[in-house]
Write a protein that holds these residues in place. Structure first.
Motif, PDB file in Angstrom:
ATOM      1  N   ARG A 104       0.859  -1.177   0.000  1.00 28.99           N
ATOM      2  CA  ARG A 104       0.000   0.000   0.000  1.00 28.99           C
ATOM      3  C   ARG A 104       0.898   1.229   0.000  1.00 28.99           C
ATOM      4  N   LEU A 105       0.886   1.982  -1.087  1.00 29.08           N
ATOM      5  CA  LEU A 105       1.746   3.141  -1.251  1.00 29.08           C
ATOM      6  C   LEU A 105       1.251   4.312  -0.418  1.00 29.08           C
ATOM      7  N   PRO A 106       2.117   5.289  -0.142  1.00 24.64           N
ATOM      8  CA  PRO A 106       1.690   6.451   0.662  1.00 24.64           C
ATOM      9  C   PRO A 106       0.509   7.214   0.090  1.00 24.64           C
ATOM     10  N   ASP A 107       0.363   7.207  -1.237  1.00 25.94           N
ATOM     11  CA  ASP A 107      -0.760   7.931  -1.837  1.00 25.94           C
ATOM     12  C   ASP A 107      -2.056   7.126  -1.806  1.00 25.94           C
ATOM     13  N   GLY A 108      -2.041   5.938  -1.184  1.00 28.99           N
ATOM     14  CA  GLY A 108      -3.252   5.138  -1.055  1.00 28.99           C
ATOM     15  C   GLY A 108      -3.399   4.062  -2.119  1.00 28.99           C
ATOM     16  N   MET A 109      -2.544   4.055  -3.120  1.00 28.91           N
ATOM     17  CA  MET A 109      -2.653   3.044  -4.188  1.00 28.91           C
ATOM     18  C   MET A 109      -2.226   1.680  -3.641  1.00 28.91           C
ATOM     19  N   ARG A 110      -2.972   0.644  -4.059  1.00 34.06           N
ATOM     20  CA  ARG A 110      -2.678  -0.723  -3.631  1.00 34.06           C
ATOM     21  C   ARG A 110      -2.079  -1.514  -4.788  1.00 34.06           C
TER      22      ARG A 110
END
Length: 227
Positions: free
Chosen positions: A216-222
């Motif tokens: 799960r990336l910091p920008d919310g992308m999974r």
């Protein structure tokens, strides 16, 4: 599946298997309310029995002036009709039940109402069903066997019901912390098959078996963990 014979037709049986395909859920007409487009005569038409049953609309009006209404004057009134969900599955016998040297057998299965979308492909199930016949249009109108399901239970997979002791969990944790875990797992795949050409093949098999790590990336992308 292999043991279904003529004496089992229209009898309740229990049958285990694996779902190998699932068709989209469709609506099946149970009771249709039809209305004449000219004289507004209303009739109720029931579907034939079974999940593959059909509804035949009246060809002539039953009102006071059928000659003026013409042929096939009725149209369906959806708001007053009754429908139910229907789905067709294909179930194959479990690999461990297939005799040596033979191909696994499969059969068409029909589920309705609350049983639809309960078993995606790859699920091991035990179904309570009634063997019946239906007209197979793809086989020139021949009658084929299908199973009409009245109950279904999903069999637990080995991984779902596995329980480990604290000692085993500690051993797993130690293996995960080992920096050479990749090589250890690679050597564990078919140790009797050796050779320099097998190293990369075994590593690729380990990657496919273990998969990746879901991120799960910091920008919310999974990012999914499948490889």
């Amino acid at each position: 599946l292999r043991g279904i014979k003529s004496e089992h037709m229209n009898r309740l049986i229990k049958c285990p298997g694996i779902v190998i395909s699932a068709q989209p859920v469709r609506c099946r007409a149970v009771k249709l309310v039809v209305r004449c487009a000219r004289c507004l005569d209303t009739q109720t038409v029931l579907s034939s029995e079974g999940p593959f049953g059909s509804v035949q609309l009246p060809s002539r009006c039953a009102g006071p002036t059928p000659q003026e209404c013409g042929s096939f004057p009725y149209s369906v009134v959806p708001d007053e009709s009754q429908f139910c969900d229907r789905q067709t599955l294909k179930i194959q016998e479990a690999p461990e039940k297939v005799p040596t040297g033979e191909m696994p057998r499969s059969v068409l299965v029909a589920v309705e109402r609350s049983l639809v979308d309960k078993a995606p492909p790859g699920t091991r199930v035990t179904i309570f069903c009634i063997p019946s016949l239906y007209t197979n249009a793809n086989a020139g109108g021949a009658r084929s066997v299908y199973l009409r399901v009245v109950g279904m239970t999903r069999d637990h997979q080995v991984g779902d019901s596995a329980q480990f002791t604290p000692a085993e969990e500690e051993a797993f944790s130690q293996l995960a912390r080992n920096p050479n875990v990749y090589d250890i797992l690679t050597r564990s795949v078919a140790p009797s098959i050796q050779g320099s050409y097998t190293v990369d093949i075994k590593k690729s098999l380990i990657c496919m078996l273990m998969g990746g790590t879901r991120k799960r990336l910091p920008d919310g992308m999974r990012l999914r963990g499948d490889i």
